[in-house]
Design a protein around this motif. Sequence first.
Motif, short mmCIF file in Angstrom:
data_model
loop_
_atom_site.label_atom_id
_atom_site.label_comp_id
_atom_site.label_asym_id
_atom_site.label_seq_id
_atom_site.Cartn_x
_atom_site.Cartn_y
_atom_site.Cartn_z
N THR A 230 -0.48 26.09 41.68
CA THR A 230 -0.84 26.55 40.33
C THR A 230 -2.35 26.61 40.16
N GLU B 1 -1.81 32.26 39.76
CA GLU B 1 -1.09 32.17 38.49
C GLU B 1 0.42 32.21 38.76
N VAL B 2 1.00 31.02 38.89
CA VAL B 2 2.45 30.91 39.10
C VAL B 2 3.15 31.09 37.77
N THR B 3 4.20 31.92 37.75
CA THR B 3 4.88 32.19 36.47
C THR B 3 6.31 31.65 36.43
N PHE C 123 4.81 20.98 34.21
CA PHE C 123 4.00 22.13 34.58
C PHE C 123 4.03 23.27 33.58
N ILE D 14 5.87 25.58 33.29
CA ILE D 14 6.27 26.80 33.98
C ILE D 14 7.78 26.73 34.13
#
Length: 317
Positions: A258, A262-264, A287, A289
């Motif tokens: 992360t 940009e982890v979604t 997180f 996310i």
Amino acid sequence: MGLFKNIFSSEKKETLDKGLEKSKTSFFSKLSKAVAGKSSVDDDVLDDLEEVLVSSDVGVKTTIKIIERIENRVSKDKYLGTEELNQILREEIAALLSETNLGEATDYEVPEDKKPYVLMVVGVNGVGKTTTIGKLAHQFNKKGLKVVLGAADTFRAAAIDQLQVWADRVDVPIVKQAMGSDPASVAFDTLKSGVNQDADVIIIDTAGRLHNKVNLMNELTKVKRVMQKVIGDAPHDVLLVLDGSTGQNAFEQAKQFTAATEVTSLAVTKLDGTAKGGVVIGISDQFQIPVKYIGVGEGIEDLQVFNKYEFVDSFFK
């Protein structure tokens, strides 16, 4: 409690129950020892419960939140027996995840206004990344969606070969180049091919090296930038795959990735072979996310869309 009245296929639920069996058995064994001889939830029980949650890989920060919630229940209800603790935990963890886990997938769906829908998959080697891609391709394919795979992990010949095996198994086209090729070039070609084939979904595999965060960030940024030359808003989802059996190491990988890109969304794999299923609760909470998928078996159908209520219900069943 109303949270647990969602109806799901019995086969899916049975697989989830079975996949979490080791985690559940380990957790309740520790919990039984913690409350042995106690009749009410007091400070000693809460201290022991905190230790149980942390040792079950829920994570310190999330454990503290759960303990605070139960303390509030104790102070409000005045007297709570230890026999009620299971139900209280179930309710409070579900409520916590309901508040903090952003969004929730309900099926293997893609937005109708994104065609092709581009999914970039990241994660260290060995977490089940290629297997997750193959199983996702199978699920999308089964729904009648046209899928194209891109083998952009060009640093390992095995990665390209493994993805080819999955492409053959689930009968979807794959775009690949020789080992050592530029990953961004593979991603570019895959998107071009996907557009030409009128694909609904494009899934791009990426390298799993984590020894140098700067190189990883630069590489993933380049892959994304090159993809945007073909599809302006690609990728539409960056899915980080984590190995649930590694417990706290999965938290560390999530932090690293992360920070690098940009982890979604998240997929947590290998939950069936471990007693560390509590990691999903902590990762979901910490997180911010959404956990989209969980792996609860080796079968091609054993990658499931994550539903927080189903998960908690199976964990505390």
